[in-house]
Design a protein around this motif. Structure first.
Motif, PDB file in Angstrom:
ATOM      1  N   SER A 135       1.020  -1.227  -0.035  1.00 35.83           N
ATOM      2  CA  SER A 135      -0.099   0.002   0.146  1.00 35.83           C
ATOM      3  C   SER A 135       0.764   1.281   0.093  1.00 35.83           C
ATOM      4  O   SER A 135       1.801   1.294   0.833  1.00 35.83           O
ATOM      5  N   THR A 136       0.683   2.284  -0.880  1.00 38.09           N
ATOM      6  CA  THR A 136       1.427   3.343  -0.925  1.00 38.09           C
ATOM      7  C   THR A 136       0.449   4.538  -1.644  1.00 38.09           C
ATOM      8  O   THR A 136      -0.120   4.196  -2.816  1.00 38.09           O
ATOM      9  N   GLY A 137       0.304   5.595  -1.208  1.00 41.04           N
ATOM     10  CA  GLY A 137      -0.504   6.693  -1.533  1.00 41.04           C
ATOM     11  C   GLY A 137      -1.943   6.308  -1.651  1.00 41.04           C
ATOM     12  O   GLY A 137      -2.657   6.748  -2.598  1.00 41.04           O
ATOM     13  N   GLY A 138      -2.585   5.485  -0.686  1.00 44.71           N
ATOM     14  CA  GLY A 138      -3.879   5.160  -0.847  1.00 44.71           C
ATOM     15  C   GLY A 138      -4.138   4.085  -1.923  1.00 44.71           C
ATOM     16  O   GLY A 138      -5.323   3.456  -2.095  1.00 44.71           O
ATOM     17  N   HIS A 139      -2.929   3.476  -2.449  1.00 47.94           N
ATOM     18  CA  HIS A 139      -3.170   2.467  -3.421  1.00 47.94           C
ATOM     19  C   HIS A 139      -2.682   1.451  -3.143  1.00 47.94           C
ATOM     20  O   HIS A 139      -1.632   1.311  -2.723  1.00 47.94           O
ATOM     21  N   ARG A 140      -3.560   0.134  -3.355  1.00 49.14           N
ATOM     22  CA  ARG A 140      -3.096  -1.213  -2.735  1.00 49.14           C
ATOM     23  C   ARG A 140      -3.118  -2.185  -3.757  1.00 49.14           C
ATOM     24  O   ARG A 140      -3.854  -2.220  -4.586  1.00 49.14           O
ATOM     25  N   SER A 141      -1.702  -3.078  -3.845  1.00 51.04           N
ATOM     26  CA  SER A 141      -1.799  -3.787  -4.811  1.00 51.04           C
ATOM     27  C   SER A 141      -1.000  -5.207  -4.420  1.00 51.04           C
ATOM     28  O   SER A 141      -0.372  -5.227  -3.421  1.00 51.04           O
ATOM     29  N   LEU A 142      -1.222  -6.229  -5.238  1.00 57.01           N
ATOM     30  CA  LEU A 142      -0.632  -7.372  -4.990  1.00 57.01           C
ATOM     31  C   LEU A 142       0.916  -7.309  -5.668  1.00 57.01           C
ATOM     32  O   LEU A 142       0.985  -6.771  -6.713  1.00 57.01           O
ATOM     33  N   VAL A 143       1.881  -7.712  -4.882  1.00 56.42           N
ATOM     34  CA  VAL A 143       3.218  -7.699  -5.348  1.00 56.42           C
ATOM     35  C   VAL A 143       3.825  -9.015  -5.144  1.00 56.42           C
ATOM     36  O   VAL A 143       3.584  -9.912  -4.155  1.00 56.42           O
ATOM     37  N   ARG A 144       4.912  -9.436  -6.152  1.00 56.18           N
ATOM     38  CA  ARG A 144       5.623 -10.506  -5.791  1.00 56.18           C
ATOM     39  C   ARG A 144       6.882 -10.331  -5.509  1.00 56.18           C
ATOM     40  O   ARG A 144       7.713  -9.334  -5.886  1.00 56.18           O
ATOM     41  N   GLY A 145       7.591 -10.764  -4.470  1.00 56.80           N
ATOM     42  CA  GLY A 145       8.692 -10.493  -3.815  1.00 56.80           C
ATOM     43  C   GLY A 145       9.687 -11.292  -3.992  1.00 56.80           C
ATOM     44  O   GLY A 145       9.510 -12.529  -4.321  1.00 56.80           O
ATOM     45  N   ASP A 146      10.878 -11.038  -3.880  1.00 61.80           N
ATOM     46  CA  ASP A 146      12.149 -11.562  -4.214  1.00 61.80           C
ATOM     47  C   ASP A 146      12.936 -11.468  -2.904  1.00 61.80           C
ATOM     48  O   ASP A 146      13.699 -10.517  -2.626  1.00 61.80           O
ATOM     49  N   PHE A 147      12.987 -12.606  -2.000  1.00 65.17           N
ATOM     50  CA  PHE A 147      13.589 -12.348  -0.661  1.00 65.17           C
ATOM     51  C   PHE A 147      15.002 -12.236  -0.835  1.00 65.17           C
ATOM     52  O   PHE A 147      15.707 -11.160  -0.082  1.00 65.17           O
ATOM     53  N   ALA A 148      15.860 -12.918  -1.843  1.00 64.71           N
ATOM     54  CA  ALA A 148      17.281 -12.662  -1.864  1.00 64.71           C
ATOM     55  C   ALA A 148      17.652 -11.509  -2.458  1.00 64.71           C
ATOM     56  O   ALA A 148      18.454 -10.854  -1.859  1.00 64.71           O
ATOM     57  N   ALA A 149      16.765 -10.949  -3.278  1.00 68.39           N
ATOM     58  CA  ALA A 149      17.206  -9.553  -4.096  1.00 68.39           C
ATOM     59  C   ALA A 149      16.448  -8.541  -3.043  1.00 68.39           C
ATOM     60  O   ALA A 149      16.730  -7.299  -3.519  1.00 68.39           O
ATOM     61  N   ARG A 150      15.790  -8.782  -2.092  1.00 68.03           N
ATOM     62  CA  ARG A 150      15.080  -7.705  -1.532  1.00 68.03           C
ATOM     63  C   ARG A 150      14.258  -6.704  -2.350  1.00 68.03           C
ATOM     64  O   ARG A 150      14.338  -5.412  -2.230  1.00 68.03           O
ATOM     65  N   ASP A 151      13.626  -7.361  -3.235  1.00 66.93           N
ATOM     66  CA  ASP A 151      12.611  -6.304  -4.136  1.00 66.93           C
ATOM     67  C   ASP A 151      11.368  -6.924  -4.305  1.00 66.93           C
ATOM     68  O   ASP A 151      11.005  -8.144  -4.135  1.00 66.93           O
ATOM     69  N   LEU A 152      10.271  -5.995  -4.652  1.00 66.11           N
ATOM     70  CA  LEU A 152       8.762  -6.258  -4.712  1.00 66.11           C
ATOM     71  C   LEU A 152       8.490  -5.536  -6.267  1.00 66.11           C
ATOM     72  O   LEU A 152       8.916  -4.631  -6.899  1.00 66.11           O
ATOM     73  N   HIS A 153       7.571  -6.593  -6.837  1.00 72.19           N
ATOM     74  CA  HIS A 153       7.031  -6.265  -8.154  1.00 72.19           C
ATOM     75  C   HIS A 153       5.636  -6.390  -8.171  1.00 72.19           C
ATOM     76  O   HIS A 153       5.015  -7.337  -8.119  1.00 72.19           O
ATOM     77  N   PRO A 154       5.068  -4.892  -8.347  1.00 65.95           N
ATOM     78  CA  PRO A 154       3.645  -4.879  -8.418  1.00 65.95           C
ATOM     79  C   PRO A 154       3.299  -5.976  -9.706  1.00 65.95           C
ATOM     80  O   PRO A 154       3.638  -6.003 -10.655  1.00 65.95           O
ATOM     81  N   LEU A 155       1.723  -6.527  -9.514  1.00 67.46           N
ATOM     82  CA  LEU A 155       1.416  -7.393 -10.120  1.00 67.46           C
ATOM     83  C   LEU A 155      -0.153  -6.953 -10.576  1.00 67.46           C
ATOM     84  O   LEU A 155      -0.774  -6.954 -11.632  1.00 67.46           O
ATOM     85  N   LYS A 156      -0.976  -6.724  -9.564  1.00 68.73           N
ATOM     86  CA  LYS A 156      -2.282  -6.246  -9.765  1.00 68.73           C
ATOM     87  C   LYS A 156      -2.814  -5.619  -8.556  1.00 68.73           C
ATOM     88  O   LYS A 156      -2.509  -5.776  -7.514  1.00 68.73           O
ATOM     89  N   ASP A 157      -3.826  -4.391  -8.949  1.00 63.18           N
ATOM     90  CA  ASP A 157      -4.451  -3.750  -8.008  1.00 63.18           C
ATOM     91  C   ASP A 157      -5.531  -4.273  -7.282  1.00 63.18           C
ATOM     92  O   ASP A 157      -6.095  -5.308  -7.621  1.00 63.18           O
ATOM     93  N   ASN A 158      -5.942  -3.836  -6.055  1.00 68.29           N
ATOM     94  CA  ASN A 158      -6.880  -4.089  -5.043  1.00 68.29           C
ATOM     95  C   ASN A 158      -6.991  -5.728  -4.763  1.00 68.29           C
ATOM     96  O   ASN A 158      -7.997  -6.482  -4.851  1.00 68.29           O
TER      97      ASN A 158
END
Length: 309
Positions: free
Chosen positions: A191-214
């Motif tokens: 969630s950021t700026g009032g916008h929520r989305s599904l993210v796929r995370g990479d634990f080793a890379a410490r990174d998140l990738h947004p996939l879909k809203d709500n």
């Protein structure tokens, strides 16, 4: 989090107490019996008994064996358990062995909300509500973390992960982690700026990738192809929904009451979830994951379900 979530929680309590649209009567089980020798290796349904606040296991016949271990939220897989406790000054994550012995504890600053263990039992996650963030106007926000029980690697705040390689916004919140089979990839809500989305995370890379809203509080199916989640509705509340990861197609499930929970997959065909019914009480219900059928009562006076295989 915000006042909308608190209002929805109150709404869920009312809806759960009257069981709108259903004629199923709640069959109250016999009180759970404190029984030595409960393990996380035996088949059954792990749950939190809402009458006692303690960890319990229910067998296929509906008989419930209770423990002396108090938890506000719990989960287990492959002989590894996680119990989130509330304390006077702070919360605590307790890592459990298959015999419910304490293997490690981690202090948490907040109110326990979500807990998950990866299918292999290696990765553990948690989410707590916190207050007082300056960027959030003092309202509810979250803190989520992940522990690799094999290496001891701890990511105490997923808000520090990058988003597609870039630093996250100052108001970012991450919650509701669910793990993929490789113990590195995971899914969560950002969630950021009032916008929520599904993210796929990479634990080793410490990174998140947004996939879909709500998409809130995702739960990955055992076969890794679908996400069960709560979808925010325009008029308030949530609809339990399943997302196909291949094409991002959505399937609303037959449960029409507002479900404010991170669902748990019992198998590749069925999801379970908690619904409040009065005060601090709740029941665990189950519904088919393909949108057919009707909800069925799985465990009265319980929440925080996790299948034990």
């Amino acid at each position: 989090m915000n006042r909308r979530i608190l209002a929805a929680l109150l709404s869920a309590v009312l809806l759960g107490s009257v069981a709108v649209g259903y004629t199923v009567l709640r069959a109250r089980p016999a009180p759970a019996v404190d029984r030595a020798g409960i393990t996380l290796d035996a088949p059954g349904l792990l749950l939190r008994d809402t009458r006692t606040g303690r960890l319990a296991v229910q067998d296929s016949g509906g008989e419930r064996a209770g423990s002396a271990l108090g938890c506000a939220r719990l989960y287990a897989a492959a002989g590894t358990g996680v119990c989130l406790r509330e304390g006077l000054a702070s919360a605590q994550l307790v890592l459990l062995g298959s015999d419910l012995t304490e293997r490690r504890s981690i202090p948490l600053n907040g109110v326990p909300s979500r807990a998950r263990v990866s299918g292999s039992g290696r990765m553990v996650s948690w989410t707590v509500f916190v207050t007082g963030d300056s960027y959030n106007g003092g309202r509810f926000s979250t803190r989520s973390g992940i522990l690799d029980t094999r290496t001891g690697t701890l990511a105490g705040n997923l808000e520090n992960f990058t988003v597609d390689g870039r630093p996250p916004d100052p108001d970012a919140n991450v919650w509701g982690v669910t793990f993929a089979v490789d113990d590195n990839r995971f899914y969560a809500t950002l969630s950021t700026g009032g916008h929520r989305s599904l993210v796929r995370g990479d634990f080793a890379a410490r990174d998140l990738h947004p996939l879909k809203d709500n998409v809130e509080c995702p739960s990955l199916s055992p076969d890794g192809t679908r996400i069960a989640y709560k979808k925010a509705l325009p008029n308030g509340g949530w609809r339990l929904t399943v997302l196909n990861l291949a094409d991002l197609a959505e399937t609303p499930l037959a449960e029409t009451r507002s479900v404010d929970d991170q669902a748990a997959w019992l198998d590749d065909r069925t999801v379970a979830y908690g619904l409040p019914h009065s005060g601090t009480g709740a029941d665990v219900w189950a519904v088919p994951a393909d949108g057919t059928g009707t909800p069925r009562l799985l465990a009265a006076d319980a929440d925080s379900p996790a299948p034990l295989h």
